[in-house]
Design a protein around this motif. Sequence first.
Motif, PDB file in Angstrom:
ATOM      1  N   THR A 153      41.164  52.173  35.146  1.00 41.90           N
ATOM      2  CA  THR A 153      40.631  53.063  34.726  1.00 41.90           C
ATOM      3  C   THR A 153      38.664  53.217  35.817  1.00 41.90           C
ATOM      4  OG1 THR A 153      41.074  53.920  32.445  1.00 41.90           O
ATOM      5  CG2 THR A 153      39.322  54.788  33.413  1.00 41.90           C
ATOM      6  N   ILE A 154      38.456  52.269  36.016  1.00 46.51           N
ATOM      7  CA  ILE A 154      37.095  51.991  36.189  1.00 46.51           C
ATOM      8  C   ILE A 154      37.447  51.415  37.901  1.00 46.51           C
ATOM      9  CG2 ILE A 154      34.777  50.215  36.936  1.00 46.51           C
ATOM     10  CD1 ILE A 154      35.316  50.064  34.019  1.00 46.51           C
ATOM     11  N   ALA A 155      38.247  51.160  37.980  1.00 47.34           N
ATOM     12  CA  ALA A 155      38.886  50.227  39.505  1.00 47.34           C
ATOM     13  C   ALA A 155      39.249  52.108  40.203  1.00 47.34           C
ATOM     14  CB  ALA A 155      39.707  49.731  39.787  1.00 47.34           C
ATOM     15  N   ARG A 156      39.859  52.575  39.992  1.00 42.77           N
ATOM     16  CA  ARG A 156      40.296  54.472  39.979  1.00 42.77           C
ATOM     17  C   ARG A 156      39.187  55.050  39.826  1.00 42.77           C
ATOM     18  NH1 ARG A 156      44.887  56.493  36.400  1.00 42.77           N
ATOM     19  NH2 ARG A 156      44.740  58.360  38.180  1.00 42.77           N
ATOM     20  N   ALA A 157      38.118  55.372  38.923  1.00 46.27           N
ATOM     21  CA  ALA A 157      36.850  56.167  39.218  1.00 46.27           C
ATOM     22  C   ALA A 157      36.163  55.608  40.270  1.00 46.27           C
ATOM     23  CB  ALA A 157      35.848  56.527  37.837  1.00 46.27           C
ATOM     24  N   ALA A 158      36.109  54.775  41.037  1.00 50.94           N
ATOM     25  CA  ALA A 158      35.662  53.728  42.207  1.00 50.94           C
ATOM     26  C   ALA A 158      36.208  54.365  42.945  1.00 50.94           C
ATOM     27  CB  ALA A 158      35.254  52.620  41.755  1.00 50.94           C
ATOM     28  N   GLY A 159      37.746  54.666  42.603  1.00 49.40           N
ATOM     29  CA  GLY A 159      38.261  55.780  44.544  1.00 49.40           C
ATOM     30  C   GLY A 159      38.964  54.170  45.275  1.00 49.40           C
ATOM     31  N   ILE A 160      39.338  53.103  44.453  1.00 54.01           N
ATOM     32  CA  ILE A 160      40.767  52.142  44.496  1.00 54.01           C
ATOM     33  C   ILE A 160      41.392  52.507  43.682  1.00 54.01           C
ATOM     34  CG2 ILE A 160      40.872  50.028  44.238  1.00 54.01           C
ATOM     35  CD1 ILE A 160      38.250  49.250  43.494  1.00 54.01           C
ATOM     36  N   LEU A 204      39.048  32.662  37.096  1.00 55.93           N
ATOM     37  CA  LEU A 204      38.777  30.826  36.548  1.00 55.93           C
ATOM     38  C   LEU A 204      38.704  31.472  35.028  1.00 55.93           C
ATOM     39  CD1 LEU A 204      35.900  29.582  37.913  1.00 55.93           C
ATOM     40  CD2 LEU A 204      37.681  29.498  38.789  1.00 55.93           C
ATOM     41  N   SER A 205      38.228  32.306  34.640  1.00 60.20           N
ATOM     42  CA  SER A 205      38.725  33.402  33.346  1.00 60.20           C
ATOM     43  C   SER A 205      40.420  33.803  32.650  1.00 60.20           C
ATOM     44  CB  SER A 205      38.027  33.555  32.285  1.00 60.20           C
ATOM     45  OG  SER A 205      37.305  34.819  32.763  1.00 60.20           O
ATOM     46  N   ASP A 206      41.142  34.433  33.995  1.00 58.74           N
ATOM     47  CA  ASP A 206      41.530  35.313  34.203  1.00 58.74           C
ATOM     48  C   ASP A 206      41.931  36.506  33.442  1.00 58.74           C
ATOM     49  OD1 ASP A 206      43.999  32.685  35.291  1.00 58.74           O
ATOM     50  OD2 ASP A 206      45.151  32.574  33.136  1.00 58.74           O
ATOM     51  N   ASP A 207      40.307  36.915  33.641  1.00 58.03           N
ATOM     52  CA  ASP A 207      40.173  38.032  33.177  1.00 58.03           C
ATOM     53  C   ASP A 207      39.831  38.768  34.234  1.00 58.03           C
ATOM     54  OD1 ASP A 207      38.542  40.573  32.047  1.00 58.03           O
ATOM     55  OD2 ASP A 207      37.029  39.080  31.885  1.00 58.03           O
ATOM     56  N   LEU A 208      40.202  40.256  34.472  1.00 56.31           N
ATOM     57  CA  LEU A 208      40.473  41.397  35.529  1.00 56.31           C
ATOM     58  C   LEU A 208      39.208  42.309  35.522  1.00 56.31           C
ATOM     59  CD1 LEU A 208      44.242  42.817  34.804  1.00 56.31           C
ATOM     60  CD2 LEU A 208      43.089  40.915  36.722  1.00 56.31           C
ATOM     61  N   ASN A 209      38.689  41.392  34.703  1.00 54.45           N
ATOM     62  CA  ASN A 209      36.726  42.450  34.936  1.00 54.45           C
ATOM     63  C   ASN A 209      35.810  41.650  35.619  1.00 54.45           C
ATOM     64  OD1 ASN A 209      37.420  43.763  32.582  1.00 54.45           O
ATOM     65  ND2 ASN A 209      37.342  42.818  31.104  1.00 54.45           N
ATOM     66  N   GLY A 210      36.568  40.588  35.990  1.00 58.69           N
ATOM     67  CA  GLY A 210      35.757  40.424  36.882  1.00 58.69           C
ATOM     68  C   GLY A 210      35.968  40.165  38.676  1.00 58.69           C
ATOM     69  N   LEU A 211      36.978  40.941  38.947  1.00 57.55           N
ATOM     70  CA  LEU A 211      36.495  41.648  40.030  1.00 57.55           C
ATOM     71  C   LEU A 211      36.102  43.081  39.965  1.00 57.55           C
ATOM     72  CD1 LEU A 211      40.621  42.309  40.437  1.00 57.55           C
ATOM     73  CD2 LEU A 211      39.250  40.706  41.138  1.00 57.55           C
ATOM     74  N   LYS A 230      52.724  52.733  32.325  1.00 52.21           N
ATOM     75  CA  LYS A 230      52.114  53.491  32.080  1.00 52.21           C
ATOM     76  C   LYS A 230      51.195  53.627  31.001  1.00 52.21           C
ATOM     77  CE  LYS A 230      55.783  55.559  31.517  1.00 52.21           C
ATOM     78  NZ  LYS A 230      56.594  57.173  31.485  1.00 52.21           N
ATOM     79  N   ARG A 231      50.833  52.462  30.160  1.00 54.11           N
ATOM     80  CA  ARG A 231      50.297  51.749  28.656  1.00 54.11           C
ATOM     81  C   ARG A 231      48.978  51.876  29.661  1.00 54.11           C
ATOM     82  NH1 ARG A 231      54.389  48.287  25.471  1.00 54.11           N
ATOM     83  NH2 ARG A 231      56.068  49.403  24.964  1.00 54.11           N
ATOM     84  N   VAL A 232      48.827  51.675  30.986  1.00 51.83           N
ATOM     85  CA  VAL A 232      47.360  51.221  31.241  1.00 51.83           C
ATOM     86  C   VAL A 232      47.228  52.191  31.803  1.00 51.83           C
ATOM     87  CG1 VAL A 232      47.329  48.330  31.116  1.00 51.83           C
ATOM     88  CG2 VAL A 232      48.432  49.622  33.206  1.00 51.83           C
TER      89      VAL A 232
END
Length: 250
Positions: free
Chosen positions: A97-104, A215-222, A122-124
């Motif tokens: 959601t944040i990525a799309r709001a940023a135009g990604i 390193l933590s497999d966390d997509l939020n790091g992107l 669709k779930r995400v």
Amino acid sequence: AHVPFDSQRKWSMQVTASDTWVLGAPDIIAKQFDAEWKSDVEVDNAVAQGARVLMLAHCAGVTHIDETHPQLPPRLQPYGVVILYDQIRDGAAETITIARAAGIQVYVISGDDPHAVATLAKRVGIESATAVHGADFGLADTTRRQALVQQMRVFGRTSPTDKADIIAMLQTNGQRVAMIGDGYNDIPALKTADVAVVLQSARSAVRNIADVVLLSDDLNGLLALRKYGQHITIRMTAVLQHFLVRVVLS
């Protein structure tokens, strides 16, 4: 004799002294079923719920294997089904959601069944209600492929080559592409992308070609990485402008 699993074929095969066993994607294996079995094996409900489904099938007799171009034996009979339900990573929906709001623009390019991939997408919060089948993409001409890449966001049952082709087409349209992957079948696409992002849990061969390892497999790091990148770019621009002014005045 043995045919190892291959992302292009979507199945593996083991030949014993008396039987031949096949394990792989149901929609691929079912094409070789006897007519009496074609309507008796139901996996659509599980796939519609986003499950990853594997089919185990067999036929009597020893099958000769062409090592150069392995083929499925005819007259297969279903023996069992393996149904796996993936757990969506924590924070995945919020990250998208944040990525799309940023135009990604967010794409999902998977080797799994298109219906299952579309359900999980669709779930995400990925807007595409349907997924393009890799076979349709592979058989399409260049114009049609370009249209699919621009219009659709979810691709299923793709081969490693398809993944790389999709990324190359996005780059041809002037887009910068970051590819996230964790398997051997992602390597061609990771090498093609502008930025290769790999999960820490991936095999070492995949991590070795990465530009970024989570390193933590966390997509939020992107998202944090993108924020720091913007910060660095702003500072670099300010410094360049300062030196440009000095050069002009000199």
